[in-house]
Scaffold this active site. Structure first.
Site: not given
Ligand code: PEP
Ligand code: MG
Length: 922
Positions: A32, A102, A111, A113, A346, A469, A592, A810, A813, A815, A878, A898
């Site tokens: 402000k 202020r 609002g 403070m 602002r 408010h 899958r 791929s 993540t 697992d 994935c 990707y």
């Molecule tokens: C994973 O493990 O990240 C995966 C995409 O395979 P799933 O979830 O089917 O085990």
């Molecule tokens: Mg998996």
């Protein structure tokens, strides 16, 4: 001596002190203060004043509540300069200067403070003001407001101490509204209010204007650590150590008669983004009357009728400010006897819809670049826009069924269905402790209600307008909100609300549409909005894609391309693939295949295949499955014509396709009891029981203590290759069939759960052989790849060898996180993980946001080593993290080609990918 105080026209000195950076100026003077000084420099009319820095606040708080040395003296000196500029005198008996005090932190905390107006009024200056203005009513109104605000904000008295007295007094005098009170009444009220202070606190309201200014400054400093400010900072991730500045500003009065007024306005509509001034004002009123939403306000465009010259000047200022700040502005102004003053500007808070429209419009108007437009919309904004709504049919039907309850101002869009609670604490409690979907209903909200608003799915108020408010806070947090539903009579004692005899009691359900402002009884079904109809969002996402597709936007990391990330989608069925494509996916990153096995007509065949006693029997079952799979894949390739489609071979342990042992045992017992009579009659064991027992035996034989680490993924393929051989045949037959029809199929076969390169060495050549065979049989060829998931730490650290066989990686993540932490992905959340996150043992849930240091480090090694063996190795992700903005940023940094996520997350991921590219632009 350190400079703690900057006059509004000393902006250059402040800039110099912090090294010229505007962000640092905001840090020093607060948002402000910095903007008031900036507006002064721009030549916009701002009442003279000065700012006490955030450094002073921090020094005050660090010293346990003591002003730092020299600060007070500097304030007195600055005040002298303000006296000179205004020709008025603080505490003067001829032409007294009144000021406001202020708060103003670096980031706006609406609002949260404290503010005190009319500082400098006392018995003596009040007389001088009466002589000057000839308006005794106005002066006593200001005086009683000062005592009330000072009492509440500075002296810590409860609001009700004054409000109750005021209400009682009004009743006594037969006054409905505050404006019905006469000068005599207000004079008497001032006297009564002084008595309230004396009675509650045992000392008098301070008559010394300097004492007033000092105490008010301290109160603002202290309000930085007040509960509401701390709660707000937690919810918005504002750091605790910023401190607040204090702005001492010459008072200008909007309540000096009908040539005065006050208002708040946005340069564009903050709910829809429409380029049209949006706001409210009140004639003959002070600022808090508008913001509190207690009096019904006028629409800003009517100011043209009431004060045409001021309106014209105001429009010019709006334009100037918007162009200067290159963003939609939220402004406060006051007109004192025909003279317009700007009190604040602002960047305005806005809904997700408005954020997108304003960003796109401003880029099209040439005010900002496309990159800037993309940066200004957050992934959360996009998420909100894809949130549930009520469709037109549902609303029509609800109305026909007599379920319409009330309507008000459509303050923050989105649909909400929940149980009603009438105060913030109960709202929060019912949500946190009982996991209810809750809707908070109040006459109007105040900053102390924010915790309830945050817990609520929706907010309904019976009073207040579009800038109240409730409206401002709801928009900021994306909570659907309807305000000013004037027909709703809320009875806080009976815990119910009512319109024309329709009563909603606490705990009952309502449905609220923040987009139209309508409220309905009971639960209405919600639908997901269509992206196709949101043209501004589509434009913005196209710009995001252009940014990512730009060669050179990314410095090649671990051998990555120099373009940004592409966004692909996880889709198992053609209809998901179609949605993914419509949402902008450039490929399928994970299909899958086992999901296809679960369908009703297929599961018995799958079970027959699993329970087969001979290879022939198994083969026969697989032959039956093949046409199903082939048809699925044909649909996928056709939907993704021209784009790569990654199909993962069967992954889960086989017992997942069979009933649980416990259920089988129960069924066997039931059947036996049913057939007891049959036994007695000596008919022998019924056929069904024999089959069930066979199934139970198979299930028991397959039992593993640790199935997640057991016979699944590539291991299963090696032990029982017939299944994946069928799958690969189905994939290539499908690709060949659609290729013959002119579709560009690009199949990529993905082998799950590889831990050792030898696993690939065994299985992959066998499958490639089938691929070649099919293409030969069909007489067609098309591009294809064989690759693997990286979901086991060992695979990540031996990526170089693996990439010699696999043509793409791929990251699974889900697992990979499970295996890296050793946390079961199915159980961790319900046992210890939530506690870990709550206690800060882990900063985030690693199954939601990628753990960069551990799992991320493995990914980095895998990309780097993998591309050493195969420079053009395609790398994606994935797991669930593929749709999480922070994890997407990491994938950009690590060199992925990707990210792949659920079709619904694709728009969010596209924006997040562009944000990552811009943030780390080469
Ligand atoms: C994973 O493990 O990240 C995966 C995409 O395979 P799933 O979830 O089917 O085990
Ligand atoms: Mg998996």
């Amino acid at each position: 001596m350190k400079k703690w105080v900057y006059l509004f026209h000393e902006l250059d000195a402040a800039e110099k002190y912090v090294g010229g950076d505007w962000d640092a100026v905001r840090g020093l003077l607060g948002g402000k203060g910095a903007n008031l000084a900036d507006m002064t420099r721009l030549g916009v009319p701002v009442p003279p004043g000065f700012t006490v820095t955030t450094e002073a606040c921090n020094a005050y708080l660090a010293a346990g509540g003591k002003f730092p040395e020299g600060m007070w003296e500097q304030m007195l000196e600055a005040l002298k300069e303000v006296e000179r500029l205004t020709g008025k005198k603080f505490g003067g008996s001829d032409n007294p200067l009144l000021v406001s005090c202020r708060s103003g932190a670096k980031f706006s905390m609406p609002g949260m403070m404290d503010t005190v107006l009319n500082i400098g009024l006392n018995d003596e200056t009040a007389q001088a003001m009466i002589r000057l203005t000839n308006n005794e009513r106005f002066v006593y109104d200001s005086y009683r407001r000062l005592i009330q605000m000072f009492g509440a904000v500075v002296l810590g008295m409860p609001d009700e101490a004054f409000e109750d007295v005021l209400e009682e007094y009004k009743r006594e005098k037969g006054a409905k509204l505050d404006t019905d009170l006469t000068a005599e009444h207000l004079k008497e009220l001032t006297h009564i209010f002084k008595g309230v202070v004396r009675k509650e606190l045992g000392f008098d309201f301070p008559m010394d204007p300097y004492e007033q200014m000092k105490l008010a400054t301290e109160a603002v400093f202290k309000s930085w650590n007040g509960k509401r400010a701390v709660d707000y900072r937690r919810a918005t991730n504002i750091p605790d150590d910023l401190g607040t500045a204090v702005n001492i500003v010459t008072m200008v009065f909007g309540n000096m008669g009908n040539d005065s007024g006050t208002g708040v306005a946005f340069t564009r509509n903050p709910a829809t983004g429409e380029k049209k001034l949006y706001g409210d004002y009140l004639l003959n009123a002070q600022g808090e009357d508008v913001v509190a939403g207690i009096r019904n306000t006028e629409k800003i465009e009517n100011l043209e009728r009431d004060m045409p010259e001021c309106y014209r000047e105001f429009l010019q200022i709006c334009d100037k400010l918007e162009r200067h700040y290159r963003d939609m502005q939220d402004m406060e102004f006051t007109i004192e006897r025909g003279k317009l003053w700007m009190l604040q500007t602002r960047n305005g808070k806005r809904t997700a819809k408005a954020a997108v429209k304003i960003a796109v419009d401003m880029a099209n108007e040439g005010i900002i670049s496309r990159e800037e437009a993309v940066k200004r919309v957050s992934p959360e904004n996009v998420d909100t826009l894809l949130h549930p709504q009520f469709d037109a049919e549902t609303i029509k039907k609800a109305k026909a069924d007599g379920r319409f309850f009330a309507s008000g101002v459509n303050a923050s869009p989105g649909a909400a269905v929940g149980q009603v609670y009438f105060d913030a604490d109960t709202t929060e409690k019912m949500n946190k402790e009982y996991h209810q979907d809750v809707i908070m209903v109040r006459p109007f909200t105040k900053p102390d209600d924010v915790h309830g608003m945050l817990a609520a799915k929706g907010i309904l108020t019976s009073e207040g307008g579009a800038t109240s408010h409730a409206a401002v806070v709801a928009r900021q947090f994306g909570v659907p909100c309807v305000v000013g539903a004037a027909s709703v009579r809320i009875d806080l004692d009976k815990r119910q609300m009512e319109v024309d005899g329709k009563v909603v009691k606490e705990g009952e359900w309502i449905s609220l549409d923040g987009g139209t402002g309508e409220v309905f009884l009971g639960k209405l079904p919600m639908t997901s909005p269509s992206l196709e109809e949101q043209t501004d969002l589509l434009t913005l996402l196209d710009w995001a894609d252009e940014i990512c597709a730009r060669p050179g936007i990314r410095k090649s990391v671990n051998g990555s391309p120099t373009t940004g990330l592409q966004v692909w989608a996880n889709a198992d069925y053609p209809k998901d693939a179609q949605r993914a494509r419509a949402y902008g996916a450039k490929g399928i990153g994970l299909c899958r295949t086992e999901h296809m096995f679960f369908e009703q007509e297929r599961l018995p065949i799958v079970q027959r295949m699993i329970l087969a006693k001979s290879s022939e029997e198994r083969k026969a079952a697989l032959d039956e499955l093949l046409p199903f799979q082939r048809a699925d894949f044909e649909g996928l390739f056709t939907a993704m014509d021209g784009y790569p489609v990654i199909i993962r071979l069967i992954d889960p342990p086989l017992h997942e396709f069979l009933p649980a042992a416990k259920d089988l045992e129960e069924q066997i017992i039931t059947k036996r009891i049913e057939a007891l009579a049959g036994y007695v009659l000596g008919k022998g064991e019924p056929k069904e029981v024999v089959e069930l027992e066979r199934m139970l035996q198979a299930v028991e034989a397959m039992h593993e203590s640790n199935p997640m680490m057991g016979l699944r993924g590539v291991r299963l393929s090696i032990v029982m290759p017939e299944i994946v051989e069928m799958q690969v045949r189905a994939i290539f037959e499908a690709a060949a069939n659609v290729t013959l029809k002119g579709v560009h199929a690009k199949p990529e076969v993905m082998i799950p759960l590889t831990g050792h390169v030898n696993e690939l060495k065994v299985i992959q050549p066998r499958l490639e052989e089938i691929a070649r065979e099919v293409m030969k049989e069909k007489g067609v060829s098309f591009p294809y790849k064989f690759g693997t998931m990286i979901e086991i730490p060992r695979a990540a650290v031996t990526a170089k060898e693996i990439a010699e066989i696999a043509e793409f990686f791929s990251f699974g993540t889900n697992d990979l996180t499970q295996m890296t932490f050793g946390y079961s992905r199915d159980d961790a959340e319900r046992s210890f993980l939530v506690t870990y996150v709550e206690n800060g043992i882990l900063p985030k849930n690693p199954f939601q946001t990628l753990d960069r240091d551990g799992v991320g480090r493995l990914m980095q090694i895998a990309v780097e080593d993998g591309r050493k063996a195969r420079p053009d190795l395609e790398v994606g992700i994935c797991g669930e993290h593929g749709g999480d903005p922070a994890s997407i940023e990491f994938c950009h940094l690590v060199g992925n080609n990707y990210v792949s996520c659920s079709p619904f997350r694709v728009p969010v991921a596209r924006l997040a990918a562009a944000h990552a590219a811009l943030k780390h632009a080469a």
